[in-house]
Design a protein around this motif. Structure first.
Motif, PDB file in Angstrom:
ATOM      1  N   ASP A   1      19.926  49.403  -7.418  1.00 17.60           N
ATOM      2  CA  ASP A   1      20.715  48.851  -6.320  1.00 17.60           C
ATOM      3  C   ASP A   1      19.972  49.057  -5.000  1.00 17.60           C
ATOM      4  N   ARG A   2      19.600  47.980  -4.335  1.00 16.31           N
ATOM      5  CA  ARG A   2      18.819  48.104  -3.105  1.00 16.31           C
ATOM      6  C   ARG A   2      19.626  48.684  -1.944  1.00 16.31           C
ATOM      7  N   ARG A   3      20.931  48.788  -2.107  1.00 11.88           N
ATOM      8  CA  ARG A   3      21.775  49.366  -1.056  1.00 11.88           C
ATOM      9  C   ARG A   3      21.851  50.885  -1.134  1.00 11.88           C
ATOM     10  N   MET A   4      21.160  51.472  -2.129  1.00 10.21           N
ATOM     11  CA  MET A   4      21.180  52.923  -2.317  1.00 10.21           C
ATOM     12  C   MET A   4      19.742  53.448  -2.273  1.00 10.21           C
ATOM     13  N   ARG A   5      19.495  54.424  -1.421  1.00  6.65           N
ATOM     14  CA  ARG A   5      18.123  54.890  -1.194  1.00  6.65           C
ATOM     15  C   ARG A   5      17.533  55.635  -2.373  1.00  6.65           C
ATOM     16  N   GLN A   6      18.358  56.170  -3.272  1.00  3.28           N
ATOM     17  CA  GLN A   6      17.808  56.876  -4.428  1.00  3.28           C
ATOM     18  C   GLN A   6      17.405  55.921  -5.555  1.00  3.28           C
ATOM     19  N   CYS A   7      17.662  54.635  -5.355  1.00  5.15           N
ATOM     20  CA  CYS A   7      17.290  53.621  -6.351  1.00  5.15           C
ATOM     21  C   CYS A   7      15.909  53.047  -6.039  1.00  5.15           C
ATOM     22  N   THR A   8      15.343  52.372  -7.022  1.00  3.10           N
ATOM     23  CA  THR A   8      14.111  51.609  -6.814  1.00  3.10           C
ATOM     24  C   THR A   8      14.425  50.158  -7.172  1.00  3.10           C
ATOM     25  N   SER A   9      14.448  49.313  -6.164  1.00  2.00           N
ATOM     26  CA  SER A   9      14.838  47.921  -6.356  1.00  2.00           C
ATOM     27  C   SER A   9      13.684  46.981  -6.031  1.00  2.00           C
ATOM     28  N   LEU A  10      13.577  45.929  -6.814  1.00  2.00           N
ATOM     29  CA  LEU A  10      12.608  44.863  -6.550  1.00  2.00           C
ATOM     30  C   LEU A  10      13.327  43.580  -6.139  1.00  2.00           C
ATOM     31  N   GLU A  11      14.578  43.704  -5.764  1.00  2.00           N
ATOM     32  CA  GLU A  11      15.346  42.540  -5.319  1.00  2.00           C
ATOM     33  C   GLU A  11      14.738  41.991  -4.028  1.00  2.00           C
ATOM     34  N   ALA A  12      14.421  40.704  -4.011  1.00  2.00           N
ATOM     35  CA  ALA A  12      13.844  40.024  -2.847  1.00  2.00           C
ATOM     36  C   ALA A  12      12.435  40.511  -2.530  1.00  2.00           C
ATOM     37  N   ILE A  13      11.685  40.921  -3.554  1.00  2.00           N
ATOM     38  CA  ILE A  13      10.277  41.269  -3.363  1.00  2.00           C
ATOM     39  C   ILE A  13       9.464  39.982  -3.290  1.00  2.00           C
ATOM     40  N   ARG A  14       8.435  39.942  -2.475  1.00  2.00           N
ATOM     41  CA  ARG A  14       7.581  38.759  -2.381  1.00  2.00           C
ATOM     42  C   ARG A  14       6.667  38.692  -3.598  1.00  2.00           C
ATOM     43  N   THR A  15       6.431  37.488  -4.094  1.00  2.00           N
ATOM     44  CA  THR A  15       5.523  37.336  -5.234  1.00  2.00           C
ATOM     45  C   THR A  15       4.124  37.816  -4.874  1.00  2.00           C
ATOM     46  N   ARG A  16       3.701  37.593  -3.641  1.00  2.23           N
ATOM     47  CA  ARG A  16       2.370  38.032  -3.210  1.00  2.23           C
ATOM     48  C   ARG A  16       2.267  39.558  -3.255  1.00  2.23           C
TER      49      ARG A  16
ATOM     50  N   ALA B   1       0.851  -1.185   0.000  1.00  5.28           N
ATOM     51  CA  ALA B   1       0.000   0.000   0.000  1.00  5.28           C
ATOM     52  C   ALA B   1       0.884   1.231   0.000  1.00  5.28           C
ATOM     53  N   ALA B   2       0.518   2.239  -0.814  1.00  2.68           N
ATOM     54  CA  ALA B   2       1.316   3.461  -0.891  1.00  2.68           C
ATOM     55  C   ALA B   2       1.315   4.174   0.455  1.00  2.68           C
ATOM     56  N   PRO B   3       2.481   4.647   0.908  1.00  2.06           N
ATOM     57  CA  PRO B   3       2.529   5.373   2.176  1.00  2.06           C
ATOM     58  C   PRO B   3       1.752   6.679   2.087  1.00  2.06           C
ATOM     59  N   ALA B   4       1.174   7.088   3.207  1.00  2.00           N
ATOM     60  CA  ALA B   4       0.395   8.323   3.228  1.00  2.00           C
ATOM     61  C   ALA B   4       1.307   9.505   2.914  1.00  2.00           C
ATOM     62  N   SER B   5       0.871  10.374   1.995  1.00  2.00           N
ATOM     63  CA  SER B   5       1.677  11.532   1.628  1.00  2.00           C
ATOM     64  C   SER B   5       1.550  12.619   2.678  1.00  2.00           C
ATOM     65  N   ARG B   6       2.645  13.308   2.932  1.00  2.00           N
ATOM     66  CA  ARG B   6       2.643  14.383   3.902  1.00  2.00           C
ATOM     67  C   ARG B   6       2.167  15.674   3.244  1.00  2.00           C
ATOM     68  N   PRO B   7       1.417  16.505   3.971  1.00  6.22           N
ATOM     69  CA  PRO B   7       0.969  17.770   3.381  1.00  6.22           C
ATOM     70  C   PRO B   7       2.159  18.681   3.087  1.00  6.22           C
ATOM     71  N   ARG B   8       2.110  19.301   1.935  1.00  4.56           N
ATOM     72  CA  ARG B   8       3.194  20.187   1.531  1.00  4.56           C
ATOM     73  C   ARG B   8       3.042  21.548   2.185  1.00  4.56           C
ATOM     74  N   ARG B   9       4.142  22.082   2.693  1.00  9.64           N
ATOM     75  CA  ARG B   9       4.120  23.407   3.300  1.00  9.64           C
ATOM     76  C   ARG B   9       4.293  24.456   2.221  1.00  9.64           C
ATOM     77  N   VAL B  10       3.403  25.435   2.216  1.00  8.78           N
ATOM     78  CA  VAL B  10       3.493  26.517   1.252  1.00  8.78           C
ATOM     79  C   VAL B  10       4.371  27.616   1.839  1.00  8.78           C
ATOM     80  N   ARG B  11       5.435  27.926   1.175  1.00  6.03           N
ATOM     81  CA  ARG B  11       6.365  28.924   1.668  1.00  6.03           C
ATOM     82  C   ARG B  11       6.323  30.161   0.773  1.00  6.03           C
ATOM     83  N   PRO B  12       6.523  31.320   1.371  1.00  3.53           N
ATOM     84  CA  PRO B  12       6.561  32.523   0.543  1.00  3.53           C
ATOM     85  C   PRO B  12       7.742  32.478  -0.405  1.00  3.53           C
ATOM     86  N   VAL B  13       7.581  33.084  -1.571  1.00  8.49           N
ATOM     87  CA  VAL B  13       8.626  33.069  -2.586  1.00  8.49           C
ATOM     88  C   VAL B  13       9.073  34.502  -2.841  1.00  8.49           C
ATOM     89  N   TRP B  14      10.362  34.703  -2.907  1.00 10.58           N
ATOM     90  CA  TRP B  14      10.930  36.013  -3.203  1.00 10.58           C
ATOM     91  C   TRP B  14      11.545  35.985  -4.596  1.00 10.58           C
TER      92      TRP B  14
END
Length: 199
Positions: A97-112, A59-72
């Motif tokens: 460049d996210r290290r400079m405040r005059q920039c606009t960066s989407l580095e590591a933005i959440r998909t949500r 008999a196939a082993p019971a599958s474990r529920p998958r954890r949904v993690r946020p994606v960047w």
């Protein structure tokens, strides 16, 4: 020529020993063994002690529920999604460049978070331009720009009207900004932009 009684007994003992080894292996693997054609027992039930010689199926082993993690997303990947959705992306410094405040960066933005901005564009039918992302210079905290939860959007008559008409008024933020929306999508109208939180 027939087999002797002692030989038949040795064959039966060997078959029993082989079955015991198979049963032990199946139990150690965490897989339930049941007689062929029989019902599949509930997950965690002990290995059935079928008689030697009875065909076994696993008999196939019971599958474990998958954890949904946020994606960047990285900046390039996020910028492509922004462009495809018809949103603008503006930087006063002309940089990402996210290290400079005059920039606009989407580095590591959440998909949500990015989906929330795209949804605002589609539902409002307004021109939506992102003027702030994950770059430094914003207030820090758990649900912050730096952690990918917030975006700044340039105000215009169309965007202002859509948010004010469709989102409930929530009062004033500590800095005096007008708050609209819900804890999941919170719109703060500052003098220069909409500071939007998407949880």
């Amino acid at each position: 020529m027939g087999t002797r009684p002692c030989e038949r007994r040795a064959v039966r003992l060997a078959a029993g020993a082989l079955f015991a080894v198979q049963t032990t292996f199946i139990a150690a693997a965490g897989v339930t063994a049941v007689p062929a054609g029989g019902p599949v027992p509930a997950p965690g039930a002990p290995v059935s002690a079928a008689a030697p010689g009875v065909p076994m199926r696993l008999a196939a082993p019971a599958s474990r529920p998958r954890r949904v993690r946020p994606v960047w997303l990285g900046h390039t990947q996020a910028a492509r999604r922004v462009q495809r959705a018809g949103l603008g992306l503006y930087s006063s410094g002309g940089c990402t460049d996210r290290r400079m405040r005059q920039c606009t960066s989407l580095e590591a933005i959440r998909t949500r978070t990015l989906r929330g901005a795209i949804r605002l564009k589609r539902r409002s039918g307004c021109p939506v331009t992102l003027t702030g992302g994950t770059e430094i210079g914003h207030v820090v905290g758990r649900y912050s720009h730096g952690n990918g939860y917030k975006l700044d959007v340039a105000p215009n008559a169309c965007v202002d009207r859509h948010i004010i008409r469709t989102q409930p008024f929530r009062g004033l933020r500590s800095d005096g900004a007008l708050l609209y929306g819900s804890p999941e999508s919170l719109y703060a109208r500052t003098p220069s932009h909409w500071d939007i939180l998407f949880r």
